[in-house]
Write a protein that holds these residues in place. Structure first.
Motif, PDB file in Angstrom:
ATOM      1  N   LEU A  34       0.839  -1.208   0.000  1.00 33.88           N
ATOM      2  CA  LEU A  34       0.000   0.000   0.000  1.00 33.88           C
ATOM      3  C   LEU A  34       0.869   1.251   0.000  1.00 33.88           C
ATOM      4  O   LEU A  34       0.598   2.216  -0.718  1.00 33.88           O
ATOM      5  CB  LEU A  34      -0.945   0.001   1.201  1.00 33.88           C
ATOM      6  CG  LEU A  34      -2.050  -1.041   1.194  1.00 33.88           C
ATOM      7  CD1 LEU A  34      -2.797  -1.018   2.522  1.00 33.88           C
ATOM      8  CD2 LEU A  34      -3.000  -0.824   0.032  1.00 33.88           C
ATOM      9  N   LEU A  37       2.427   1.990  -3.386  1.00 33.11           N
ATOM     10  CA  LEU A  37       1.446   2.393  -4.401  1.00 33.11           C
ATOM     11  C   LEU A  37       0.852   3.769  -4.124  1.00 33.11           C
ATOM     12  O   LEU A  37      -0.020   4.229  -4.857  1.00 33.11           O
ATOM     13  CB  LEU A  37       0.321   1.352  -4.493  1.00 33.11           C
ATOM     14  CG  LEU A  37       0.731  -0.033  -5.006  1.00 33.11           C
ATOM     15  CD1 LEU A  37      -0.453  -0.979  -4.942  1.00 33.11           C
ATOM     16  CD2 LEU A  37       1.301   0.054  -6.408  1.00 33.11           C
ATOM     17  N   LEU A  63      -1.413  -8.898  -3.661  1.00 29.72           N
ATOM     18  CA  LEU A  63      -2.122  -8.063  -4.636  1.00 29.72           C
ATOM     19  C   LEU A  63      -3.519  -8.612  -4.908  1.00 29.72           C
ATOM     20  O   LEU A  63      -4.478  -7.845  -5.035  1.00 29.72           O
ATOM     21  CB  LEU A  63      -1.315  -7.957  -5.936  1.00 29.72           C
ATOM     22  CG  LEU A  63      -0.075  -7.075  -5.844  1.00 29.72           C
ATOM     23  CD1 LEU A  63       0.800  -7.258  -7.076  1.00 29.72           C
ATOM     24  CD2 LEU A  63      -0.459  -5.607  -5.657  1.00 29.72           C
ATOM     25  N   ALA A  72      -6.617  -2.138  -3.915  1.00 32.23           N
ATOM     26  CA  ALA A  72      -5.675  -1.969  -5.028  1.00 32.23           C
ATOM     27  C   ALA A  72      -6.248  -2.718  -6.219  1.00 32.23           C
ATOM     28  O   ALA A  72      -7.056  -3.631  -6.057  1.00 32.23           O
ATOM     29  CB  ALA A  72      -4.299  -2.517  -4.667  1.00 32.23           C
ATOM     30  N   ASP A  73      -5.818  -2.304  -7.396  1.00 28.41           N
ATOM     31  CA  ASP A  73      -6.319  -2.947  -8.608  1.00 28.41           C
ATOM     32  C   ASP A  73      -5.277  -2.834  -9.706  1.00 28.41           C
ATOM     33  O   ASP A  73      -4.362  -2.015  -9.620  1.00 28.41           O
ATOM     34  CB  ASP A  73      -7.628  -2.291  -9.048  1.00 28.41           C
ATOM     35  CG  ASP A  73      -8.483  -3.203  -9.898  1.00 28.41           C
ATOM     36  OD1 ASP A  73      -8.118  -4.376 -10.089  1.00 28.41           O
ATOM     37  OD2 ASP A  73      -9.537  -2.743 -10.367  1.00 28.41           O
ATOM     38  N   TYR A  79      -0.270  -1.701 -11.159  1.00 30.50           N
ATOM     39  CA  TYR A  79      -1.081  -1.788  -9.939  1.00 30.50           C
ATOM     40  C   TYR A  79      -1.172  -0.414  -9.298  1.00 30.50           C
ATOM     41  O   TYR A  79      -0.190   0.326  -9.251  1.00 30.50           O
ATOM     42  CB  TYR A  79      -0.475  -2.790  -8.962  1.00 30.50           C
ATOM     43  CG  TYR A  79      -0.557  -4.195  -9.476  1.00 30.50           C
ATOM     44  CD1 TYR A  79      -1.677  -4.971  -9.241  1.00 30.50           C
ATOM     45  CD2 TYR A  79       0.471  -4.730 -10.248  1.00 30.50           C
ATOM     46  CE1 TYR A  79      -1.768  -6.258  -9.746  1.00 30.50           C
ATOM     47  CE2 TYR A  79       0.392  -6.012 -10.755  1.00 30.50           C
ATOM     48  CZ  TYR A  79      -0.738  -6.771 -10.499  1.00 30.50           C
ATOM     49  OH  TYR A  79      -0.833  -8.030 -11.008  1.00 30.50           O
ATOM     50  N   LEU A  81      -3.637   2.053  -6.184  1.00 33.68           N
ATOM     51  CA  LEU A  81      -4.660   2.093  -5.148  1.00 33.68           C
ATOM     52  C   LEU A  81      -5.998   2.454  -5.773  1.00 33.68           C
ATOM     53  O   LEU A  81      -6.069   3.279  -6.682  1.00 33.68           O
ATOM     54  CB  LEU A  81      -4.304   3.129  -4.082  1.00 33.68           C
ATOM     55  CG  LEU A  81      -3.045   2.874  -3.264  1.00 33.68           C
ATOM     56  CD1 LEU A  81      -2.821   4.014  -2.278  1.00 33.68           C
ATOM     57  CD2 LEU A  81      -3.115   1.543  -2.550  1.00 33.68           C
ATOM     58  N   THR A  82      -7.045   1.846  -5.277  1.00 36.22           N
ATOM     59  CA  THR A  82      -8.397   2.219  -5.675  1.00 36.22           C
ATOM     60  C   THR A  82      -8.805   3.449  -4.866  1.00 36.22           C
ATOM     61  O   THR A  82      -8.049   3.922  -3.998  1.00 36.22           O
ATOM     62  CB  THR A  82      -9.387   1.082  -5.369  1.00 36.22           C
ATOM     63  OG1 THR A  82      -9.386   0.872  -3.944  1.00 36.22           O
ATOM     64  CG2 THR A  82      -9.023  -0.201  -6.111  1.00 36.22           C
ATOM     65  N   GLY A  85      -8.663   2.457  -1.411  1.00 33.98           N
ATOM     66  CA  GLY A  85      -7.268   2.309  -1.009  1.00 33.98           C
ATOM     67  C   GLY A  85      -6.640   3.656  -0.697  1.00 33.98           C
ATOM     68  O   GLY A  85      -5.890   3.793   0.274  1.00 33.98           O
TER      69      GLY A  85
END
Length: 108
Positions: A34, A37, A63, A72-73, A79, A81-82, A85
């Motif tokens: 996290l 990202l 992941l 995350a996506d 990759y 963070l959403t 996220g």
């Protein structure tokens, strides 16, 4: 099984969302992923390098879990963070600030 709200998790059968979150974040490399990202999308290989060479199998598992938890996506850029996220990361920054001020009581 990925810890998610409404499911029993390690150390708790309450199904409370906070317990699922703590179980997920307490897994090896989850917080580091996290953190890495936080600014931009990263490819798998770049993320692996930034995480001090975490094994590819562990990274893939984390992941997958973070994606299942909608934190995350994977997109065309790698990759990332959403929205959830990024919101969680903001909360973790506040928790980090609190931890920096944390002073356990000294034994008398």
């Amino acid at each position: 099984m990925t810890p998610l709200p409404g499911r029993p998790v390690r150390g708790s059968t309450t199904r409370r969302p906070v317990m699922a979150l703590l179980d997920l974040l307490g897994r090896r490399w989850a917080l580091r992923i996290l953190w890495e990202l936080r600014d931009s999308a990263l490819t798998f290989r770049t993320l692996q390098q930034r995480c001090d060479g975490v094994s590819s199998s562990v990274l893939a598992t984390r992941l997958r879990e973070l994606a299942e938890a909608d934190l995350a996506d994977h997109s065309g850029d790698g990759y990332a963070l959403t929205e959830q996220g990024r919101s969680l990361f903001g909360t973790l920054v506040e928790l980090d600030a609190w931890a920096s001020r944390w002073r356990p009581r000294q034994p008398s």
